[in-house]
Write an enzyme that holds these catalytic residues in place. Structure first.
Site, PDB file in Angstrom:
ATOM      1  N   HIS A 143      38.516  91.120 -43.194  1.00 11.59           N
ATOM      2  CA  HIS A 143      38.982  89.738 -43.008  1.00 11.59           C
ATOM      3  C   HIS A 143      40.517  89.681 -43.069  1.00 11.59           C
ATOM      4  O   HIS A 143      41.152  89.060 -42.208  1.00 11.59           O
ATOM      5  CB  HIS A 143      38.350  88.857 -44.109  1.00 11.59           C
ATOM      6  N   GLU A 144      41.097  90.356 -44.060  1.00 13.86           N
ATOM      7  CA  GLU A 144      42.559  90.291 -44.224  1.00 13.86           C
ATOM      8  C   GLU A 144      43.285  91.034 -43.099  1.00 13.86           C
ATOM      9  O   GLU A 144      44.317  90.573 -42.617  1.00 13.86           O
ATOM     10  CB  GLU A 144      42.979  90.854 -45.586  1.00 13.86           C
ATOM     11  N   HIS A 147      43.608  88.924 -40.111  1.00 14.32           N
ATOM     12  CA  HIS A 147      44.740  87.980 -40.190  1.00 14.32           C
ATOM     13  C   HIS A 147      46.027  88.623 -39.657  1.00 14.32           C
ATOM     14  O   HIS A 147      46.761  87.986 -38.904  1.00 14.32           O
ATOM     15  CB  HIS A 147      44.984  87.544 -41.642  1.00 14.32           C
TER      16      HIS A 147
HETATM   17 ZN    ZN Z   1      41.400  84.152 -44.356  1.00 18.48          ZN
END
Ligand code: ZN
Length: 180
Positions: A143-144, A147
């Site tokens: 998830h990171e 980003h």
């Molecule tokens: Zn996030």
């Protein structure tokens, strides 16, 4: 200092973050940013935060999960800080689980992620590391890293049918106060 978290729609969250130069760890500004990212993540009860979520388009992420109220029942993991991280191996097997995002407050969705990944990154001291991630921790690091490349978890969902407001999510799972 707790920093403001930018929300979806902010152009920086859709851009690929730039690599830090080799000597970044000698720059006190970098360490101040890391410290502030940790405070911001903890203040928002997040399990991870990328630098572009606090308005800096550089490749830095922090993650930590200590019996987190936004993710009840998920396995805890200790604080980690990575610069210039990249995933170099991915398991074929994927698993779906619920995710939220501090930049999309108040929502949850089912997201398929690789069950295991191997990460190469630099520590805040500039040392090279290679680490295998599994389970919830593997989900958070994916998830990171998304980003840092300008992606959100909603881009990874098979479709938006499971996407829901936290209010409905709490009703569905009978959670008490799963926070945004
Ligand atoms: Zn996030």
């Amino acid at each position: 200092m707790i920093l403001p978290i930018t929300k979806i729609g902010s152009p920086l969250l859709r851009k690929k973050c730039s690599k830090l130069p080799e000597n970044f760890f000698r720059d006190p500004k970098f360490h101040t940013l890391v410290k502030n990212m940790i405070l911001t993540m903890r203040g928002a009860r997040g399990v991870g935060l990328a630098a572009n979520q606090v308005g800096r388009g550089i490749q830095v992420v922090v993650l930590e999960c200590q019996s987190n109220r936004r993710y009840p029942g998920r396995k805890s993991f200790s604080l980690q800080i990575y610069a210039n991280p990249r995933i170099v191996e991915r398991s074929k097997k994927t698993v779906s689980d619920w995710e939220g995002c501090l930049s999309i407050p108040g929502y949850r969705g089912l997201v398929p992620r690789h069950k295991e990944v191997v990460l190469e990154a630099l520590t805040p001291e500039g040392a090279k590391i290679k680490r295998r991630f599994a389970g919830f921790e593997a989900r958070v690091i994916q998830h990171e890293l998304d980003h840092l490349n300008g992606f959100f978890y909603i881009d990874r969902m098979k479709n938006l049918k499971s996407w829901m407001c936290l209010e409905e999510f709490n009703k569905k799972f009978r959670y008490h106060k799963v926070l945004q």
